[in-house]
Design an enzyme around this catalytic site. Structure first.
Site, PDB file in Angstrom:
ATOM      1  N   SER A  72      -1.652 -13.717  -9.886  1.00 39.31           N
ATOM      2  CA  SER A  72      -0.917 -14.868 -10.429  1.00 39.31           C
ATOM      3  C   SER A  72       0.380 -15.122  -9.656  1.00 39.31           C
ATOM      4  O   SER A  72       0.883 -14.247  -8.943  1.00 39.31           O
ATOM      5  CB  SER A  72      -0.596 -14.624 -11.900  1.00 39.31           C
ATOM      6  OG  SER A  72      -1.780 -14.325 -12.600  1.00 39.31           O
TER       7      SER A  72
HETATM    8  C1  LIG Z   1      -5.547 -14.393 -13.294  1.00 35.67           C
HETATM    9  S1  LIG Z   1      -6.543 -12.994 -12.994  1.00 35.67           S
HETATM   10  C2  LIG Z   1      -5.491 -11.647 -13.439  1.00 35.67           C
HETATM   11  C3  LIG Z   1      -4.389 -11.358 -12.486  1.00 35.67           C
HETATM   12  C4  LIG Z   1      -3.969  -9.915 -12.511  1.00 35.67           C
HETATM   13  N1  LIG Z   1      -3.269  -9.566 -13.721  1.00 35.67           N
HETATM   14  C5  LIG Z   1      -3.176  -9.552 -11.273  1.00 35.67           C
HETATM   15  O1  LIG Z   1      -1.999  -9.192 -11.388  1.00 35.67           O
HETATM   16  O2  LIG Z   1      -3.763  -9.597 -10.187  1.00 35.67           O
HETATM   17  C6  LIG Z   1      -7.642 -12.969 -14.407  1.00 35.67           C
HETATM   18  C7  LIG Z   1      -8.570 -11.789 -14.392  1.00 35.67           C
HETATM   19  O3  LIG Z   1      -9.240 -11.720 -15.649  1.00 35.67           O
HETATM   20  C8  LIG Z   1     -10.550 -11.248 -15.414  1.00 35.67           C
HETATM   21  N2  LIG Z   1     -11.375 -11.589 -16.571  1.00 35.67           N
HETATM   22  C9  LIG Z   1     -11.960 -12.769 -16.870  1.00 35.67           C
HETATM   23  N3  LIG Z   1     -12.635 -12.673 -18.029  1.00 35.67           N
HETATM   24  C10 LIG Z   1     -12.463 -11.406 -18.478  1.00 35.67           C
HETATM   25  C11 LIG Z   1     -12.916 -10.704 -19.634  1.00 35.67           C
HETATM   26  N4  LIG Z   1     -13.685 -11.289 -20.545  1.00 35.67           N
HETATM   27  N5  LIG Z   1     -12.544  -9.406 -19.758  1.00 35.67           N
HETATM   28  C12 LIG Z   1     -11.764  -8.796 -18.829  1.00 35.67           C
HETATM   29  N6  LIG Z   1     -11.312  -9.422 -17.722  1.00 35.67           N
HETATM   30  C13 LIG Z   1     -11.649 -10.703 -17.555  1.00 35.67           C
HETATM   31  C14 LIG Z   1     -10.955 -11.937 -14.134  1.00 35.67           C
HETATM   32  O4  LIG Z   1     -12.037 -11.262 -13.495  1.00 35.67           O
HETATM   33  C15 LIG Z   1      -9.663 -11.890 -13.331  1.00 35.67           C
HETATM   34  O5  LIG Z   1      -9.614 -10.757 -12.510  1.00 35.67           O
END
Ligand SMILES: C[S@@+](CC[C@H](N)C(=O)[O-])C[C@H]1O[C@@H](n2cnc3c(N)ncnc32)[C@H](O)[C@@H]1O
Length: 378
Positions: A72
């Site tokens: 992000s």
């Molecule tokens: C915006 S990214 C997160 C950024 C992260 N916190 C970083 O610092 O790099 C959102 C993440 O949520 C994960 N995601 C999406 N749906 C999910 C779910 N149901 N359970 C767990 N993770 C999920 C995606 O694969 C993605 O890696």
């Protein structure tokens, strides 16, 4: 060594910019950002300088080229950490590990006596995040699974942070939050209105926001994702809406094929009123990506059928002409709403709010399957 010095200088410069812009407000968050090398968490990034720009870095894309995971934007990361208000020794759950960058920041904020659990849907991402974290000496409990269910065997948590957006609060997140805990999550409310909300429990079990900040996040994936919010229409045109099942999208495509009628100019400034309009109007849609066009707001009613849109200072209508009048007067009469100044409360769906809106400001209700949300202007 030179690279390390260069990275340290870039980190300091970034933190100074984030302080000046108001997204870093406390020394604790500043120190966390100064200690975690973001370049180790941005593998797709082309240069060290790029890793320290205040920009999103795409980590992983699906077959169609849409981002599935991103690191992000630092300003957003900082704002949400400020909202989370982590204290040393805290037990923290993060949903959406992604690169592991925010996990490292959380571990720094929680300190040696704290505990960080982070859950990620993609096993590949969870694995590489855990390896990167171990490489800098950070050993959180990284799980692979659907974060919608939280991590029950490690609950309760003092702090829960979702770094992925939801249209409705997963009940497990609320259940796994300690009584005086804080839950921060991006909450999609209407097209163009998504808020990172810091929730605390108020008297009677109502959840109440202690702060909100506008944001834009990837949507939670998996069986509990709820209806998609962005839908491809034609090659370059996509639409966002609250309830757009396949049949409604077919109607929308037919309307667009029929061609539009120009219903006249929009008088006055409307952009600032669109949030107020959208809050009261679940039929609001937002078009994205028409080449050369700005984002376009509209009102879509599949029953009529009709679509009216605001395009380059004019109201344009497809289908039933009355939709143009409805959109025009709806937006013109809508209040100006400052999204930063909204208060959000949530009670389980089907239950009533215990008391009247807390101020005499305007209020709106958004109904979802798990919770009912009340937004009030401060
Ligand atoms: C915006 S990214 C997160 C950024 C992260 N916190 C970083 O610092 O790099 C959102 C993440 O949520 C994960 N995601 C999406 N749906 C999910 C779910 N149901 N359970 C767990 N993770 C999920 C995606 O694969 C993605 O890696």
């Amino acid at each position: 060594m030179d690279d390390e010095h260069a990275a340290a200088r870039l980190r300091t410069a970034l933190v100074n910019r984030l302080r000046a812009g108001g997204s870093v407000r406390t020394e604790a968050v500043a120190q966390a950002l100064l200690s975690v090398p973001r370049e180790l968490f941005t593998p797709g990034s082309t240069s060290l300088t790029r890793s320290y720009e205040d920009r999103v870095v795409v980590l992983y894309t699906d077959e169609s080229g849409m981002a599935d995971s991103t690191v992000s934007q630092p300003a957003m990361v900082a704002l949400m950490l400020e909202q989370l208000d982590v204290r040393p020794g805290a037990r923290i759950l993060e949903i959406g590990t992604g690169s592991g960058y925010n996990t490292a920041l959380l571990a720094h904020l929680a300190g040696p006596d704290g505990e960080v659990v982070s859950i990620e849907m993609s096993p590949e991402l969870a694995g590489s995040a855990a390896r990167r974290l171990a490489g800098i000496g950070v050993h959180p409990d990284v799980r692979t699974g659907d974060g919608w269910a939280g991590v029950a065997d490690r609950a309760p948590f003092d702090r829960i942070e979702a770094t992925v957006g939801v249209p409705d609060l997963p009940p497990a997140w609320v259940e796994q939050l300690a009584p005086d805990g804080v839950l921060v999550t991006p909450l999609w409310l209407r097209p163009g209105l998504e808020l990172a909300v810091a929730w605390r429990r108020a008297a009677g079990g109502t959840l109440t926001s202690v702060s909100v900040t506008p944001c834009g996040f990837l949507q939670l994936r998996g069986p509990h994702a709820g209806p998609g919010r962005t839908h491809a229409l034609t090659g370059e045109l996509a639409v966002m809406g609250d309830e757009l099942p396949a049949a409604a999208l077919d109607v929308l495509r037919e309307l667009l094929d029929r061609g539009a009628v120009d219903a006249g100019p929009v008088l006055g400034e409307v952009e600032s009123r669109v949030t107020g309009f959208a809050l009261a109007e679940p039929r609001t849609v937002l078009f994205l990506g028409h080449p050369g066009d700005e984002t376009t707001w509209g009102l879509f009613d599949p029953e009529r059928p009709a679509l009216a849109v605001l395009a380059r200072g004019r109201v344009v209508v497809y289908g039933d002409l009355d939709a143009a009048t409805e959109l025009y007067y709806g937006v013109a009469g809508a209040p100006y709403v400052d999204a930063d100044r909204l208060r959000v409360e949530a009670v389980p769906a089907g239950t009533a709010f215990g008391d009247a809106p807390f101020s005499d400001g305007r209020s709106w209700t958004v109904e979802r399957a798990q919770f009912r949300y009340r937004l009030t202007e401060m």
